[in-house]
Design a protein around this motif. Structure first.
Motif, PDB file in Angstrom:
ATOM      1  N   ILE B  23       0.841  -1.198   0.000  1.00 56.20           N
ATOM      2  CA  ILE B  23       0.000   0.000   0.000  1.00 56.20           C
ATOM      3  C   ILE B  23       0.877   1.249   0.000  1.00 56.20           C
ATOM      4  O   ILE B  23       0.630   2.199  -0.743  1.00 56.20           O
ATOM      5  N   GLY B  24       1.910   1.228   0.848  1.00 54.00           N
ATOM      6  CA  GLY B  24       2.807   2.376   0.922  1.00 54.00           C
ATOM      7  C   GLY B  24       3.463   2.670  -0.414  1.00 54.00           C
ATOM      8  O   GLY B  24       3.473   3.812  -0.886  1.00 54.00           O
ATOM      9  N   LEU B  25       4.018   1.618  -1.036  1.00 52.65           N
ATOM     10  CA  LEU B  25       4.705   1.797  -2.319  1.00 52.65           C
ATOM     11  C   LEU B  25       3.732   2.266  -3.402  1.00 52.65           C
ATOM     12  O   LEU B  25       4.047   3.164  -4.194  1.00 52.65           O
ATOM     13  N   ALA B  26       2.544   1.665  -3.441  1.00 52.72           N
ATOM     14  CA  ALA B  26       1.562   2.040  -4.463  1.00 52.72           C
ATOM     15  C   ALA B  26       1.150   3.499  -4.295  1.00 52.72           C
ATOM     16  O   ALA B  26       1.032   4.243  -5.271  1.00 52.72           O
ATOM     17  N   ALA B  27       0.936   3.910  -3.040  1.00 56.22           N
ATOM     18  CA  ALA B  27       0.545   5.294  -2.779  1.00 56.22           C
ATOM     19  C   ALA B  27       1.665   6.248  -3.180  1.00 56.22           C
ATOM     20  O   ALA B  27       1.425   7.310  -3.770  1.00 56.22           O
ATOM     21  N   LEU B  28       2.896   5.840  -2.878  1.00 62.38           N
ATOM     22  CA  LEU B  28       4.047   6.672  -3.237  1.00 62.38           C
ATOM     23  C   LEU B  28       4.146   6.839  -4.751  1.00 62.38           C
ATOM     24  O   LEU B  28       4.294   7.948  -5.268  1.00 62.38           O
ATOM     25  N   GLU B  29       4.029   5.721  -5.455  1.00 63.04           N
ATOM     26  CA  GLU B  29       4.115   5.772  -6.917  1.00 63.04           C
ATOM     27  C   GLU B  29       3.004   6.633  -7.494  1.00 63.04           C
ATOM     28  O   GLU B  29       3.225   7.465  -8.381  1.00 63.04           O
ATOM     29  N   ALA B  30       1.778   6.459  -6.980  1.00 67.49           N
ATOM     30  CA  ALA B  30       0.643   7.228  -7.482  1.00 67.49           C
ATOM     31  C   ALA B  30       0.863   8.722  -7.239  1.00 67.49           C
ATOM     32  O   ALA B  30       0.573   9.559  -8.099  1.00 67.49           O
ATOM     33  N   THR B  31       1.376   9.050  -6.049  1.00 63.75           N
ATOM     34  CA  THR B  31       1.615  10.456  -5.728  1.00 63.75           C
ATOM     35  C   THR B  31       2.638  11.055  -6.698  1.00 63.75           C
ATOM     36  O   THR B  31       2.433  12.144  -7.246  1.00 63.75           O
ATOM     37  N   MET B  32       3.731  10.340  -6.917  1.00 60.10           N
ATOM     38  CA  MET B  32       4.778  10.870  -7.800  1.00 60.10           C
ATOM     39  C   MET B  32       4.257  11.039  -9.223  1.00 60.10           C
ATOM     40  O   MET B  32       4.483  12.062  -9.867  1.00 60.10           O
ATOM     41  N   ARG B  33       3.522  10.026  -9.723  1.00 61.74           N
ATOM     42  CA  ARG B  33       2.986  10.141 -11.071  1.00 61.74           C
ATOM     43  C   ARG B  33       1.999  11.286 -11.180  1.00 61.74           C
ATOM     44  O   ARG B  33       1.970  12.004 -12.187  1.00 61.74           O
ATOM     45  N   SER B  34       1.174  11.467 -10.152  1.00 60.05           N
ATOM     46  CA  SER B  34       0.199  12.560 -10.173  1.00 60.05           C
ATOM     47  C   SER B  34       0.910  13.901 -10.213  1.00 60.05           C
ATOM     48  O   SER B  34       0.529  14.798 -10.976  1.00 60.05           O
ATOM     49  N   LEU B  35       1.944  14.037  -9.374  1.00 57.19           N
ATOM     50  CA  LEU B  35       2.676  15.299  -9.344  1.00 57.19           C
ATOM     51  C   LEU B  35       3.276  15.609 -10.716  1.00 57.19           C
ATOM     52  O   LEU B  35       3.214  16.732 -11.196  1.00 57.19           O
ATOM     53  N   LEU B  36       3.828  14.558 -11.357  1.00 56.17           N
ATOM     54  CA  LEU B  36       4.405  14.762 -12.685  1.00 56.17           C
ATOM     55  C   LEU B  36       3.355  15.247 -13.670  1.00 56.17           C
ATOM     56  O   LEU B  36       3.625  16.080 -14.539  1.00 56.17           O
ATOM     57  N   LEU B  37       2.131  14.724 -13.536  1.00 54.93           N
ATOM     58  CA  LEU B  37       1.065  15.111 -14.454  1.00 54.93           C
ATOM     59  C   LEU B  37       0.709  16.585 -14.334  1.00 54.93           C
ATOM     60  O   LEU B  37       0.179  17.173 -15.265  1.00 54.93           O
ATOM     61  N   PHE B  38       0.968  17.139 -13.136  1.00 51.84           N
ATOM     62  CA  PHE B  38       0.593  18.538 -12.948  1.00 51.84           C
ATOM     63  C   PHE B  38       1.649  19.510 -13.456  1.00 51.84           C
ATOM     64  O   PHE B  38       1.445  20.707 -13.441  1.00 51.84           O
ATOM     65  N   LEU B  39       2.788  18.966 -13.911  1.00 53.57           N
ATOM     66  CA  LEU B  39       3.811  19.854 -14.456  1.00 53.57           C
ATOM     67  C   LEU B  39       3.392  20.309 -15.857  1.00 53.57           C
ATOM     68  O   LEU B  39       3.165  19.466 -16.720  1.00 53.57           O
TER      69      LEU B  39
END
Lengths: 111, 124
Positions: B23-39
Motif C-alpha cells: 500500500i505504501g509503495l503504491a501510494a508513493l508511486e501514485a503520488t509521484m505520477r500525479s505530481l508529474l502530471l501537474f507539471l
C-alpha cells in the motif's frame, strides 16, 4: 504415535505454509513483473489452498465435537470458505481470460 | 500445539506487513505520477482528453495495487482464524471476503470501461 488433534493442527499449519508460500511468490512477482494481475492470482491461489486445508482440519475437528456451539462455528467457516472459493474460482477464470487458457489440474466439483 | 499457533500468528503478521508495504509503495508511486502530471511542461503537447486518460490511468493503477494489498490482508485474516476461530474472527473474515469481492468487481468494471474508451468500442 501422534494424537489426532496434532495431525489436525499439522494439516492446518500446512495450509498456513501454503498461504505464506504463495504470498512470497506474489511478492517476488511484484519485483519481477510489476503486474498486479499476476500477483493477485498467486495470492488468491494460496488463500484457496489455505482455506481448503483449513476446511479439512475443521471437518476432522468435528469428530471431537464437544458442544453445539462448535458445530455452529465450523459450519459457518465452511459456508464462508465455500462462498469464497466459488467467487475466487470465477475471478481466476476472469483474470486468465480466453487468451491465456492454460491446462488446469482436475478439481473436484464440490470445490 | 502451541508452537504451531505461535508460528501462525507470526506468519499472519508478516503477510500483513507485506500488505502494508505494498500500500505504501503504491501510494508513493501514485503520488509521484500525479505530481508529474501537474507539471505544465510535460503536458504541452497533450490534448485535454489525453491528460484525463493519464490521470485516470494513475488512479486505476493505484486501485489495482490496493486490490492486491487487500488479497494479502485476506490471506493474513485466514491465517488468524486458524488460531482463534471465535465468532468475532469469523465475522471479520466474512466481512473482508465481501469487501474484497465488491472492490474487485467495481474496479474491474472501471478498468474494462477505461480500456474500451482508450482502444475504441469493440464489436460485441
Amino acid at each position: 504415535m501422534l494424537g489426532p488433534s496434532t495431525w489436525i493442527d499439522l494439516i492446518e499449519f500446512a495450509g498456513a505454509l501454503l498461504i505464506v508460500g504463495y504470498c512470497i511468490a506474489g511478492l517476488i512477482e511484484v519485483v519481477r513483473s510489476r503486474d498486479p494481475a499476476i500477483v493477485r492470482l498467486l495470492v488468491i491461489e494460496g488463500s484457496l489452498w489455505g482455506l481448503s486445508l483449513k476446511t479439512a482440519a475443521s471437518l476432522l475437528k468435528m469428530i471431537e465435537i464437544q458442544s453445539w456451539e462448535q458445530i455452529g462455528a465450523f459450519t459457518a467457516i465452511l459456508a464462508v470458505r465455500t462462498l469464497l472459493k466459488r467467487v475466487m474460482t470465477w475471478e481466476e477464470a476472469q483474470l486468465q481470460g480466453p487468451a491465456n487458457v492454460r491446462p488446469r489440474r482436475a478439481s473436484s466439483p464440490a470445490g | 500445539m502451541d508452537l504451531l499457533k505461535q508460528s501462525t500468528i507470526l506468519l499472519a503478521s508478516g503477510v500483513e506487513a507485506a500488505a502494508a508495504v505494498l500500500i505504501g509503495l503504491a501510494a508513493l508511486e501514485a503520488t509521484m505520477r500525479s505530481l508529474l502530471l501537474f507539471l505544465p511542461s510535460r503536458n504541452a503537447g497533450q490534448s485535454a482528453i489525453g491528460q484525463q486518460d493519464a490521470k485516470e490511468a494513475v488512479r486505476l493503477r493505484l486501485g489495482r495495487w490496493l486490490a492486491v494489498a487487500l488479497e494479502f490482508e485476506l490471506a493474513a485474516d485466514i491465517l488468524r482464524t486458524a488460531v482463534a476461530p471465535t465468532w468475532n474472527e469469523i465475522g471479520q473474515l466474512a466481512a473482508i471476503v465481501v469487501l474484497r469481492t465488491v472492490l474487485n468487481y467495481f474496479l474491474q468494471q472501471e478498468i474494462d470501461k477505461a480500456e474500451t474508451r482508450r482502444t475504441g468500442p469493440e464489436p460485441a
